[in-house]
Design a protein around this motif. Structure first.
Motif, short mmCIF file in Angstrom:
data_model
loop_
_atom_site.label_atom_id
_atom_site.label_comp_id
_atom_site.label_asym_id
_atom_site.label_seq_id
_atom_site.Cartn_x
_atom_site.Cartn_y
_atom_site.Cartn_z
N GLY A 212 0.78 -1.23 0.00
CA GLY A 212 0.00 0.00 0.00
C GLY A 212 0.81 1.28 0.00
O GLY A 212 0.24 2.36 -0.21
N THR A 213 2.12 1.19 0.23
CA THR A 213 2.94 2.40 0.21
C THR A 213 3.13 2.95 -1.21
O THR A 213 3.74 4.00 -1.38
N VAL A 215 1.09 4.44 -2.97
CA VAL A 215 0.47 5.77 -3.09
C VAL A 215 1.46 6.85 -2.68
O VAL A 215 1.60 7.88 -3.36
N LYS A 274 -5.21 0.14 -5.92
CA LYS A 274 -6.35 0.05 -5.00
C LYS A 274 -6.36 -1.30 -4.28
O LYS A 274 -6.64 -1.37 -3.07
N VAL A 277 -3.55 -1.31 -1.61
CA VAL A 277 -3.90 -0.47 -0.46
C VAL A 277 -4.91 -1.20 0.42
O VAL A 277 -4.79 -1.22 1.65
N ASP A 280 -3.15 -4.24 2.13
CA ASP A 280 -2.14 -3.82 3.09
C ASP A 280 -2.78 -3.21 4.34
O ASP A 280 -2.35 -3.48 5.47
N SER A 281 -3.80 -2.39 4.14
CA SER A 281 -4.42 -1.72 5.29
C SER A 281 -5.08 -2.71 6.24
O SER A 281 -5.23 -2.43 7.43
N SER A 422 -11.57 -2.44 -5.42
CA SER A 422 -10.23 -2.87 -5.05
C SER A 422 -10.00 -4.36 -5.25
O SER A 422 -8.90 -4.85 -4.98
#
Length: 557
Positions: A212-213, A215, A274, A277, A280-281, A422
């Motif tokens: 997710g990093t 972004v 997407k 992210v 990962d989140s 996503s």
């Protein structure tokens, strides 16, 4: 403040005029020259030394243009060369018909690394050496070119790999980024490729698109490229590129009239971003950050704080469910059989919150230990477009044998979950399969939906989710379900062993909460156990007392 020159903004108008005056005697009428690189050198040189700098610059150009090397000399010192598109002037383009555009703003050619200068090779040079021979030699020379490598952390957790050196061919290594990454780090680039910038000939920087990093990396690399391009020397491109399967795609859109830059990823990359992210989140990816042992006290505190917030605001339900589920997984690190009551509590809370997230709930008490209870008010039925959270809720309800909650979960409209941008299509087909099965619809319908799930999870179809995650994590419950509905005990046992092996291979020695329990396989094994399959109870990442129901207690709500 002095006004920057329109064409050479690194110099003032007066400085640029002086440079043009100094360069004029060296210009040839039948050639076009870019003064950008020379201007960048002048920017960092006292003006009294400009005449000798300009004279040396054009002397090197004259020396480089002499040519006449034999084939052996060309093959020994040729390199792939990235050129800015504006450098391919009409006269140069006419002499380099072999050159090609590799991405917006970048042209590929070959160049000869001489003793004092670099010369771009013309069609005549290529003909003397042979195009295929020259390509092989240039590639071999570039592979052996030494570079410096540094890892640069950015705010937000993104990690950039900076590659630099004195050679004007360092940026050319971006054409072969997969090999470069393997040489520098010993690791393959992810399936989604990497973000990369080549702001100068002496520099490239890249970020593997793995979590997710990405972004933060987009913003960081875009700013980095623009600054390095402006500073020079040897400016190449201010653009941000996507390296994927050997090709470069510009993500930067330049409005020349408004003199503005923007980053616009294509749909395929945007979908992958997407997905990463989202994964990962929720702690689903085996990243370097996830490998660090979690602070158990911090996980408990976070779960408790989330529940406290829920007492006044139901908007935090998704985060609270995620926190409870992470704690439930993490407790199994020290209690792998789920034998203790303090391990059971977060599993029960995850059931309560996961079901409430999608189906609403009456007021209920959530408990994490004897002295820690929260009275959660009624929750309206307002299911979010979060397909993977639905799967988590379904899995924990299966594991904890919550039939009524499962009935309600399977009534959540698939149209709502389809709004989740996503996930790949196979995730939605898998949900459709489970809902159809749980509603006891005809088995032919279930089988057809299962086949569609399998087909859409194929590598050439599932494009947003990392292939390793698809194969080792997402697909395993699907394979187990196939054996479950055919009632093939031996095949199910074999598939369960394979699923747990894949889970272990994906997570390795990671201490992440999700590494502790193979949630999807545990759910399928729980169904199989209840159907009378001879499921082996002592297996890694399958808490025994959840699987055999001994730890299951009544869950309020």
């Amino acid at each position: 403040m002095a006004t920057p020159d329109a064409e050479l903004p690194m110099l003032t108008v007066a400085q640029a005029a002086q440079l043009r005056t100094l360069a004029a005697p060296h210009m040839q009428q039948d050639h076009e020259y870019s003064l950008r690189s020379l201007a960048q050198q002048c920017r960092h040189t006292p003006q009294e030394r400009w005449p000798e700098l300009v004279a040396a610059h054009f002397a090197n150009l004259a020396d480089a243009s002499a040519g006449g090397e034999d084939a052996g000399e060309l093959l020994r010192a040729a390199y792939p060369r990235l050129l800015p598109a504006e450098a391919l002037t009409p006269d140069l383009a006419g002499a380099m018909s072999y050159a090609r555009v590799v991405a917006d703003g970048l042209v590929f050619g070959y160049a000869l690394d001489g003793a004092t200068s670099v010369r771009v090779l013309t069609d005549q040079d290529v003909a003397r050496a042979g195009l295929q021979e020259l390509g092989r030699a240039a590639y071999a020379n570039l592979t052996q070119l030494p570079v410096e490598h540094a890892e640069v952390p950015l705010d937000g957790g993104a990690l950039l790999h900076s590659v630099y050196g004195d050679s004007p061919f360092v940026a050319s290594k971006a054409l072969f980024l997969s090999e470069l990454a393997r040489q520098l780090t010993g690791e393959q680039l992810p399936d989604a490729g990497a973000l990369v910038v080549v702001p100068t000939r002496h520099l490239l920087a890249y970020h593997p698109i793995a979590d997710g990093t990405v972004v933060d990396a987009v913003n960081g690399l875009a700013a980095y490229a623009f600054g390095a391009y402006e500073d020079g020397p040897g400016s190449l491109s201010p653009r941000l590129y996507w390296w994927h399967q050997g090709s470069l795609t510009s993500l930067t859109v330049i409005d020349d009239d408004a003199r503005t830059f923007s980053v616009q990823p294509p749909p395929k990359l945007l979908g992958a971003m997407k997905s990463l992210v989202g994964l990962d989140s929720a702690g689903r990816l085996a990243t370097r950050a996830a490998a660090e042992p979690p602070d158990a006290a911090e996980l408990s505190r976070t779960a408790g704080e989330s529940l406290t917030c829920l007492m006044g605001d139901p908007a935090g339900l998704r985060d609270a469910f995620r926190s409870a589920l992470a704690l439930a997984h993490a407790r199994c690190a020290t209690d792998p059989d789920a034998a203790r009551i303090d391990t059971w509590d977060p599993w029960a809370v995850a059931v309560q919150l996961g079901a409430a997230l999608f189906t609403g709930a009456d007021p209920q008490e959530c408990r994490l230990g004897e002295d820690h209870a929260w009275q959660i008010p009624a929750t309206p039925a307002d299911p979010p477009a979060d397909a993977r959270a639905w799967l988590d809720a379904f899995y924990v309800c299966v594991v904890c044998r919550q039939r009524e909650r499962l009935d309600r979960l399977c009534q959540v409209p698939l149209e709502v979950l389809r709004q989740d941008e996503s996930v790949d299509e196979y995730v939605l087909h898998w949900i459709d399969t489970l809902q159809t099965y749980w509603a006891q619809r005809p088995m032919d319908d279930v089988a057809q939906k299962l086949i569609t799930t399998m087909e859409t999870s194929a590598p050439d179809t599932a494009t947003s989710t990392p292939k390793d995650f698809v194969n080792r994590i997402d697909y395993q419950p699907v394979a187990l379900f196939h054996r479950l509905i055919t009632r093939d005990h031996d095949a199910f046992a074999e598939a369960l062993g394979e699923a747990l092996a894949h889970h272990g291979a994906y997570w390795g020695d990671s201490a992440a909460p999700r590494a502790q329990v193979a949630l999807g396989p545990l759910a399928m094994a729980s169904l199989a156990y209840d159907y009378g399959f001879p499921v082996e109870l002592k297996q890694p990442c399958l808490p025994t007392y959840l699987l055999n129901r001994e730890r299951i207690e009544v869950i309020p709500g």
